[in-house]
Scaffold this motif. Structure first.
Motif, PDB file in Angstrom:
ATOM      1  N   ARG A 165     -42.424  24.582  46.784  1.00 57.94           N
ATOM      2  CA  ARG A 165     -42.797  23.670  45.703  1.00 57.94           C
ATOM      3  C   ARG A 165     -44.293  23.342  45.774  1.00 57.94           C
ATOM      4  NH1 ARG A 165     -39.987  20.884  42.185  1.00 57.94           N
ATOM      5  NH2 ARG A 165     -38.009  21.305  43.236  1.00 57.94           N
ATOM      6  N   ALA A 166     -44.781  23.095  46.989  1.00 56.86           N
ATOM      7  CA  ALA A 166     -46.203  22.782  47.165  1.00 56.86           C
ATOM      8  C   ALA A 166     -47.075  23.960  46.717  1.00 56.86           C
ATOM      9  CB  ALA A 166     -46.487  22.428  48.621  1.00 56.86           C
ATOM     10  N   GLU A 167     -46.641  25.185  47.003  1.00 52.00           N
ATOM     11  CA  GLU A 167     -47.400  26.374  46.611  1.00 52.00           C
ATOM     12  C   GLU A 167     -47.473  26.498  45.087  1.00 52.00           C
ATOM     13  OE1 GLU A 167     -49.534  30.054  46.901  1.00 52.00           O
ATOM     14  OE2 GLU A 167     -49.359  28.209  48.077  1.00 52.00           O
ATOM     15  N   LEU A 168     -46.352  26.229  44.405  1.00 46.90           N
ATOM     16  CA  LEU A 168     -46.368  26.276  42.941  1.00 46.90           C
ATOM     17  C   LEU A 168     -47.318  25.219  42.377  1.00 46.90           C
ATOM     18  CD1 LEU A 168     -42.622  26.875  41.955  1.00 46.90           C
ATOM     19  CD2 LEU A 168     -44.500  28.523  41.993  1.00 46.90           C
ATOM     20  N   HIS A 169     -47.290  24.021  42.959  1.00 50.26           N
ATOM     21  CA  HIS A 169     -48.201  22.964  42.507  1.00 50.26           C
ATOM     22  C   HIS A 169     -49.658  23.347  42.766  1.00 50.26           C
ATOM     23  CE1 HIS A 169     -45.127  20.240  41.261  1.00 50.26           C
ATOM     24  NE2 HIS A 169     -44.652  20.030  42.474  1.00 50.26           N
ATOM     25  N   ARG A 170     -49.910  23.976  43.911  1.00 47.92           N
ATOM     26  CA  ARG A 170     -51.273  24.390  44.246  1.00 47.92           C
ATOM     27  C   ARG A 170     -51.776  25.427  43.245  1.00 47.92           C
ATOM     28  NH1 ARG A 170     -54.064  28.305  46.231  1.00 47.92           N
ATOM     29  NH2 ARG A 170     -52.294  29.674  46.616  1.00 47.92           N
ATOM     30  N   LEU A 171     -50.924  26.412  42.938  1.00 51.04           N
ATOM     31  CA  LEU A 171     -51.305  27.448  41.980  1.00 51.04           C
ATOM     32  C   LEU A 171     -51.514  26.866  40.586  1.00 51.04           C
ATOM     33  CD1 LEU A 171     -48.914  30.311  43.146  1.00 51.04           C
ATOM     34  CD2 LEU A 171     -51.420  30.256  43.360  1.00 51.04           C
ATOM     35  N   ALA A 172     -50.668  25.899  40.218  1.00 50.01           N
ATOM     36  CA  ALA A 172     -50.809  25.260  38.905  1.00 50.01           C
ATOM     37  C   ALA A 172     -52.135  24.507  38.820  1.00 50.01           C
ATOM     38  CB  ALA A 172     -49.635  24.318  38.653  1.00 50.01           C
ATOM     39  N   ALA A 173     -52.482  23.779  39.882  1.00 47.87           N
ATOM     40  CA  ALA A 173     -53.742  23.028  39.901  1.00 47.87           C
ATOM     41  C   ALA A 173     -54.940  23.979  39.902  1.00 47.87           C
ATOM     42  CB  ALA A 173     -53.788  22.115  41.122  1.00 47.87           C
ATOM     43  N   GLN A 174     -54.807  25.081  40.640  1.00 44.44           N
ATOM     44  CA  GLN A 174     -55.908  26.045  40.755  1.00 44.44           C
ATOM     45  C   GLN A 174     -56.188  26.742  39.424  1.00 44.44           C
ATOM     46  OE1 GLN A 174     -55.022  29.388  43.335  1.00 44.44           O
ATOM     47  NE2 GLN A 174     -57.183  29.692  43.835  1.00 44.44           N
ATOM     48  N   THR A 175     -55.123  27.070  38.695  1.00 45.75           N
ATOM     49  CA  THR A 175     -55.280  27.809  37.440  1.00 45.75           C
ATOM     50  C   THR A 175     -55.354  26.897  36.216  1.00 45.75           C
ATOM     51  OG1 THR A 175     -52.868  28.034  37.199  1.00 45.75           O
ATOM     52  CG2 THR A 175     -54.045  29.803  38.374  1.00 45.75           C
ATOM     53  N   GLY A 176     -55.016  25.617  36.399  1.00 47.79           N
ATOM     54  CA  GLY A 176     -55.011  24.694  35.272  1.00 47.79           C
ATOM     55  C   GLY A 176     -53.867  24.947  34.308  1.00 47.79           C
ATOM     56  N   ARG A 177     -52.816  25.562  34.803  1.00 46.27           N
ATOM     57  CA  ARG A 177     -51.653  25.874  33.962  1.00 46.27           C
ATOM     58  C   ARG A 177     -50.463  25.023  34.389  1.00 46.27           C
ATOM     59  NH1 ARG A 177     -52.768  30.350  31.092  1.00 46.27           N
ATOM     60  NH2 ARG A 177     -54.378  31.760  31.849  1.00 46.27           N
ATOM     61  N   PRO A 178     -49.489  24.805  33.476  1.00 44.07           N
ATOM     62  CA  PRO A 178     -48.296  24.035  33.834  1.00 44.07           C
ATOM     63  C   PRO A 178     -47.504  24.732  34.938  1.00 44.07           C
ATOM     64  CG  PRO A 178     -48.460  24.296  31.447  1.00 44.07           C
ATOM     65  CD  PRO A 178     -49.500  25.198  32.060  1.00 44.07           C
TER      66      PRO A 178
END
Length: 199
Positions: A165-178
């Motif tokens: 879950r943390a990895e998905l949140h990190r990727l979302a924050a990094q890419t600016g995507r939901p």
């Protein structure tokens, strides 16, 4: 207020996923909507939103917004749980009658022991000219399912559920995507290698 077949089907799936013989989500939502319907005149819709780790989950029931039943008053209750952190719970009720939720707000706040600012009246009405439906930015069940499947893929790759879950949140924050969009991309990328082919 009558619950729509699609909502009942979604609640039945969630109840099955809970694997509990004592919980029937459809029955609980039906009882909640019936109680509110009896206490408040001209109910237009009821929405329960739960936020867990930044993810939004919402269950809504409505009568539809015809011209004679447009929302004229709203009540948003913040349902706090002192024993749990990182979770937000909100109940939003819309009524077609102005002032219909004032007494209800006072009674519910007293009965549940809510803080004085937990009940907010008439600040969550649709803007004039909108359809009457309020967008809360919550994920549809399909999006939530994709997030959970993507976490499952990351678990299969050696991460824990929390790490996934943390990895998905990190990727979302990094890419600016939901997060749901990142989850869809993770699932699409994983189709090339998961599940492993038998030798």
């Amino acid at each position: 207020m009558k619950l729509q077949p699609r909502l009942l089907a979604d609640l039945a799936r969630l109840t099955t996923a809970l694997d509990s013989s004592t919980v029937d989500l459809a029955q609980l939502v039906d009882r909640l909507s019936s109680d509110i319907d009896a206490a408040v005149s001209a109910v237009v819709s009821i929405s329960l939103t739960v936020i867990v780790d930044g993810e939004y989950f919402e269950v809504s029931a409505s009568t539809g917004c015809s011209a004679e039943h447009s929302p004229a008053s709203s009540l948003r209750l913040t349902l706090a749980d002192p024993h749990r952190t990182g979770i937000g719970k909100y109940l939003l009720i819309l009524s077609g009658t102005a002032g219909a939720l004032v007494d209800f707000a006072a009674d519910v706040s007293y009965s549940l022991g809510l803080d004085g600012d937990a009940a907010v009246l008439d600040e969550h009405l649709p803007i004039a000219g909108e359809s009457g439906q309020i967008e809360h930015g919550s994920h549809a069940l399909a999006g939530v399912s994709e997030v959970n499947q993507a976490i499952g893929v990351l678990i299969a790759g050696g991460r824990s559920a929390a790490e996934g879950r943390a990895e998905l949140h990190r990727l979302a924050a990094q890419t600016g995507r939901p997060t749901a969009e990142v989850a869809r991309r993770t699932l699409r990328d994983a189709r090339g290698w998961f599940p492993p082919r038998a030798p």
